[in-house]
Design a protein around this motif. Structure first.
Motif, PDB file in Angstrom:
ATOM      1  N   VAL A  32      27.988  -7.175  31.006  1.00  8.98           N
ATOM      2  CA  VAL A  32      28.234  -7.424  32.425  1.00  8.98           C
ATOM      3  C   VAL A  32      27.062  -6.966  33.296  1.00  8.98           C
ATOM      4  CG1 VAL A  32      30.725  -7.226  32.161  1.00  8.98           C
ATOM      5  CG2 VAL A  32      29.402  -5.193  32.717  1.00  8.98           C
ATOM      6  N   GLY A  33      26.088  -6.277  32.718  1.00 10.88           N
ATOM      7  CA  GLY A  33      24.938  -5.799  33.476  1.00 10.88           C
ATOM      8  C   GLY A  33      23.687  -6.547  33.080  1.00 10.88           C
ATOM      9  N   PHE A  34      22.878  -5.895  32.212  1.00  9.32           N
ATOM     10  CA  PHE A  34      21.616  -6.486  31.789  1.00  9.32           C
ATOM     11  C   PHE A  34      21.775  -7.458  30.621  1.00  9.32           C
ATOM     12  CE2 PHE A  34      20.215  -2.956  34.287  1.00  9.32           C
ATOM     13  CZ  PHE A  34      19.015  -3.372  34.836  1.00  9.32           C
ATOM     14  N   GLY A  35      22.993  -7.595  30.133  1.00 10.51           N
ATOM     15  CA  GLY A  35      23.256  -8.643  29.145  1.00 10.51           C
ATOM     16  C   GLY A  35      22.975  -8.268  27.706  1.00 10.51           C
ATOM     17  N   ILE A  36      22.797  -6.992  27.391  1.00 12.46           N
ATOM     18  CA  ILE A  36      22.605  -6.585  25.994  1.00 12.46           C
ATOM     19  C   ILE A  36      23.950  -6.652  25.288  1.00 12.46           C
ATOM     20  CG2 ILE A  36      21.917  -4.714  24.456  1.00 12.46           C
ATOM     21  CD1 ILE A  36      20.023  -3.734  26.596  1.00 12.46           C
TER      22      ILE A  36
END
Length: 500
Positions: A46-50
């Motif tokens: 939901v953030g940087f997509g990791i």
């Protein structure tokens, strides 16, 4: 940029961010581990997509980190302080685990409506306390040594039985094994006793070898200490006993084995412990997908956290500490100081790695529970200690003593400091009453150094270099520690020589 270089760069940035967040957490009264978890969630889908969803790798990394965290806890444990607290701590780590497990299982089934197998897993995974979370908040609070030692020893001892219980219950929940209560208890007792024996054996060997060899660098002693602790874990797992019990017991023996460069060893192990905690909680944050959270899992986790804090933990403390003369206000504090941190979340990865049905929902419940308990208890622990009257304003910070072997003259060079609050300040050199042939050769005070005389008074911030003949080191360390706590008249020893 090559993938390996990119990973190295991102890792360094994450560690730096975590270091600064640790400072913020200290000022807010929150364990830094919770902020590390937030970093992982921000880095996630939901953030940087990791996208990290390798459950087997998460399980392996979690257990490896827990081994090193336990080694750090054991190496920093002072046996002299922890020995009087061993009775209540051992009961809390065994009987207390059983009481908390039973209460949370019943509450999970009848109050939260969970199936018996899931309720039992919830009870088992939430019983262990987390010393790193507790002491990151209480680092600046002057607790009596006995109370602090009970919390420290409990958190080091209760991991081993709960890991065994969660593994066994996961096998039952997935249908891979069937085991009765009595056989399970017998198996846990056997593995714990075996792990303790392995830890004692490896620790004894490590101390004997460490005293007889002189390594070219103090840092090598620190590396060897951590390696011995991990060796104890490996031997325990290899022969089928509790590796977690083995690593903690071996670490306690090594940390109290009167070896050279103990301060360096503890500083090194603390650094390793912080790296493990940062990496572990960032990884767990990556596993925690906020999109997967539902109101049901949030509500169940919050309710379970409240039940654990206000019902299960107080009952466990009451059942285990009544017999040891622990006062009511101290029991209240022990109940409130039962912070949950890394271990419950690590245990929640066991069902996920075993592909138990709805294991991700179980993980989310445990995650919410840990966050709720931490936010509820963490910021209030210092104030709770003051309100309950368990703060000891007379508690002085112990002197830090480092030992370096001097090969040619069969002696040791002790480096000791006079920290703020130590009662060594104001004591004359002659009032130290050190054994014959022990010489305070140098005092470093600010930006100058000088050879002291018998009438030289020590001041806060002084660093002392003391030459001690081998065989008298332990006596000198104990003497300096006692004067630091009780002043110049602390426990008159005389000038007898104690053989190691």
């Amino acid at each position: 940029m090559q993938p390996s270089d990119l990973a190295l760069f991102i890792g360094a940035v994450v560690v730096l961010l975590a270091v600064f967040l640790a400072r913020i957490g200290t000022r807010l009264g929150l364990p830094a581990l919770l902020l590390f978890l937030l970093v992982g969630m921000v880095l996630g889908p939901v953030g940087f997509g990791i996208d990290f969803n390798d459950l087997d790798a998460a399980h392996a990394i979690g257990f490896a980190a827990l081994v090193l965290i336990l080694a750090d806890g054991g190496l920093s444990t002072n046996w002299k302080d922890i020995r009087p607290a061993l009775g209540p701590a051992a009961l809390l780590a065994t009987v207390g685990v059983g009481v908390s497990f039973a209460v949370m299982t019943l509450l999970g089934h009848y109050v939260l409506g969970l199936h018996w197998s899931v309720a039992a897993l919830l009870g088992a995974a939430t019983t262990p306390t987390d010393s790193a979370a507790v002491f990151s908040v209480l680092r600046g609070v002057a607790l009596p040594s006995r109370l602090r030692s009970v919390l420290e020893a409990e958190s080091g001892l209760n991991d081993a039985p709960t890991v065994l219980v969660v593994i066994a219950l996961t096998g039952v929940a997935t249908g891979e094994s069937q085991i009765g209560v009595l056989p399970l208890l017998g198996s846990i007792a056997l593995e714990l006793v075996g792990g303790i024996l392995v830890g004692l054996t490896v620790g004894w060997v490590a101390v004997k070898i460490g005293r007889r060899i002189n390594l070219p660098s103090g840092n090598l002693y620190a590396i060897a200490a951590m390696a011995w602790a991990v060796t104890a874990y490996g031997v325990g797992v290899w022969i089928g006993v509790s590796g977690f019990a083995a690593v903690y017991v071996a670490s306690v023996m090594i940390g109290n084995g009167d070896l050279p460069y103990q301060h360096t060893t503890r500083a090194f192990s603390e650094g390793i412990g912080w790296i493990c905690q940062i990496g572990l909680f960032v990884m767990l944050g990556l596993l925690a997908n906020p999109d997967r959270l539902t109101w049901a899992s949030v509500g169940s986790g919050a309710a379970a956290g409240l039940l654990l804090t206000f019902v299960a933990r107080p009952l466990a403390v009451l059942a285990c500490t009544t017999w040891f003369g622990i006062r009511r206000n101290e029991r209240f504090f022990l109940s409130w100081a039962g912070l949950r941190g890394a271990v419950p979340i690590i245990l929640a990865t066991i069902p996920m790695a075993s592909h138990m049905d709805r294991a991700d929902k179980f993980f989310d419940v445990i995650l919410v529970l840990v966050v709720v308990c931490t936010c509820l208890q963490g910021p209030t622990l210092p104030d709770a200690a003051k309100l309950l009257g368990v703060v000891d304003p007379q508690t002085a910070k112990d002197v830090t003593i480092e030992v370096a072997p001097l090969d040619e003259i069969a002696a040791d060079l002790l480096q000791a400091d006079v920290p703020e609050g130590s009662r060594l300040a104001g004591v004359r050199i002659r009032e130290l009453r050190l054994p014959r042939n022990c010489v305070v050769s140098l005092i470093i005070r600010g930006d100058r150094s000088f050879a002291p005389r018998a009438e030289t008074k020590l001041e806060q911030g002084d660093e002392l270099l003391i030459v001690v003949p081998q065989g008298q080191r332990r006596y000198v360390v104990e003497r300096l520690t006692e004067i630091g706590r009780g002043g110049r008249l602390a426990r008159w020893y005389g000038l007898r020589i104690q053989a190691e």
